[in-house]
Scaffold this motif. Structure first.
Motif, PDB file in Angstrom:
ATOM      1  N   ALA A  33      10.895  -1.819  -5.430  1.00  0.00           N
ATOM      2  CA  ALA A  33      11.469  -0.852  -4.507  1.00  0.00           C
ATOM      3  C   ALA A  33      12.353  -1.597  -3.534  1.00  0.00           C
ATOM      4  O   ALA A  33      12.126  -2.762  -3.247  1.00  0.00           O
ATOM      5  N   ASN A  56      -2.940  -1.067   0.527  1.00  0.00           N
ATOM      6  CA  ASN A  56      -1.620  -0.893   1.127  1.00  0.00           C
ATOM      7  C   ASN A  56      -1.061  -2.238   1.574  1.00  0.00           C
ATOM      8  O   ASN A  56      -1.810  -3.115   2.018  1.00  0.00           O
ATOM      9  N   LEU A  85       3.452  -0.109   2.961  1.00  0.00           N
ATOM     10  CA  LEU A  85       3.797   0.386   1.633  1.00  0.00           C
ATOM     11  C   LEU A  85       2.531   0.659   0.825  1.00  0.00           C
ATOM     12  O   LEU A  85       1.542  -0.069   0.948  1.00  0.00           O
ATOM     13  N   SER A  86       2.592   1.662  -0.028  1.00  0.00           N
ATOM     14  CA  SER A  86       1.526   1.871  -1.007  1.00  0.00           C
ATOM     15  C   SER A  86       1.701   0.856  -2.131  1.00  0.00           C
ATOM     16  O   SER A  86       2.715   0.149  -2.211  1.00  0.00           O
ATOM     17  N   THR A  90       5.775   2.971  -2.092  1.00  0.00           N
ATOM     18  CA  THR A  90       6.256   4.082  -1.287  1.00  0.00           C
ATOM     19  C   THR A  90       6.039   3.741   0.180  1.00  0.00           C
ATOM     20  O   THR A  90       4.980   3.249   0.559  1.00  0.00           O
TER      21      THR A  90
END
Length: 257
Positions: A33, A56, A85-86, A90
């Motif tokens: 990401a 996380n 962030l996960s 995300t």
């Protein structure tokens, strides 16, 4: 203690743009990401990513590239920030150091997870931020952490509720989490410390020396010259009863006599 030569290559000074998840199982593609989010790429701390009990991730970022000129906070999204962030990368929450602009990176060191659901982060503005893990809301700001820039990841000493911050100009700054104030400055090292029992270890990349401190008092107990030289951001590691430190030519290992 005696040093042993170990022939391993060392990679230092890594700069990550965006984020990459932990290695995927065989046959699966890794998840990636970007934190650029409608902006220029963002530099992410080249130190340890913090991971909470739910998996996380917590990373700190620097300025956009190229960094913006002028006063005021860095205008790009997720720059000069702590980002939660996960595992799927995300974004769950973020906090921006709004006093940071130009090249005043918050990503000088990594976020540190603390008991009581807190996160500690400090960058080149020399402000130690205490944040809530749940939503990265600011709880406190501790100013004047280093007279120079912090330079590497902090360590946490649980017995005294202290964070140990390496300062580029020399010394390990003690930050008292209970009182939310800065404490003493340990002389010598200027790179990332680790805490092992009642001792702390950290190196000086200016003086090419590895220091052992009494973690309760901050006094230097032992020091070892590193003939091969110490690179910036070198961090000791402990495994199998030995302590290891990356050098300019390989890895130095320290063990019992």
């Amino acid at each position: 203690m005696r040093r042993f030569a170990v022939a391993f290559a060392v990679v230092v000074g890594l700069l990550v743009v965006g984020c990459t998840a932990p290695a995927a199982p065989s046959g699966a593609a890794p998840v990636t990401a970007s934190l650029s989010a409608a902006s220029a790429p963002v530099s992410v701390a080249a130190t340890v990513t913090a991971i909470d009990g739910r998996g996380n991730l917590y990373v700190s970022t620097g300025n956009a590239n190229p960094f913006p000129d002028g006063a005021g906070p860095d205008p790009k999204r997720y720059t000069e920030s702590v980002v939660k962030l996960s595992l799927a990368l995300t974004v769950l929450a973020s906090f921006k150091d709004r006093t940071a602009n130009a090249d005043l990176d918050l990503s000088t060191g990594n976020p540190v997870l603390l008991p009581g659901g807190l996160v500690f982060a400090v960058g080149k503005t020399n402000i130690g931020f205490l944040l809530r893990q749940s939503d990265l809301h600011q709880v406190a700001a501790i100013r004047g952490v280093c007279a120079s820039n912090p330079d590497g990841g902090p360590a946490y000493y649980a017995a005294k509720q202290e964070v140990l911050v390496p300062c580029r100009g020399g010394g390990i700054r003690v930050v008292d989490i209970g009182s939310r104030k800065t404490g003493g400055l340990w002389s010598g090292a200027n790179s990332t410390p680790i805490v092992v029992g009642a001792r702390a270890w950290a190196a000086s990349y200016d003086g090419d020396v590895l220091y052992q401190y009494d973690v309760a008092s901050g006094r230097v107990r032992q020091r070892f010259g590193i003939a091969a030289g110490v690179p910036n951001f070198a961090t000791p590691a402990v495994a199998a009863g030995r302590l290891y430190l990356g050098t300019m030519t390989g890895v130095a290992a320290f063990g019992p006599r």
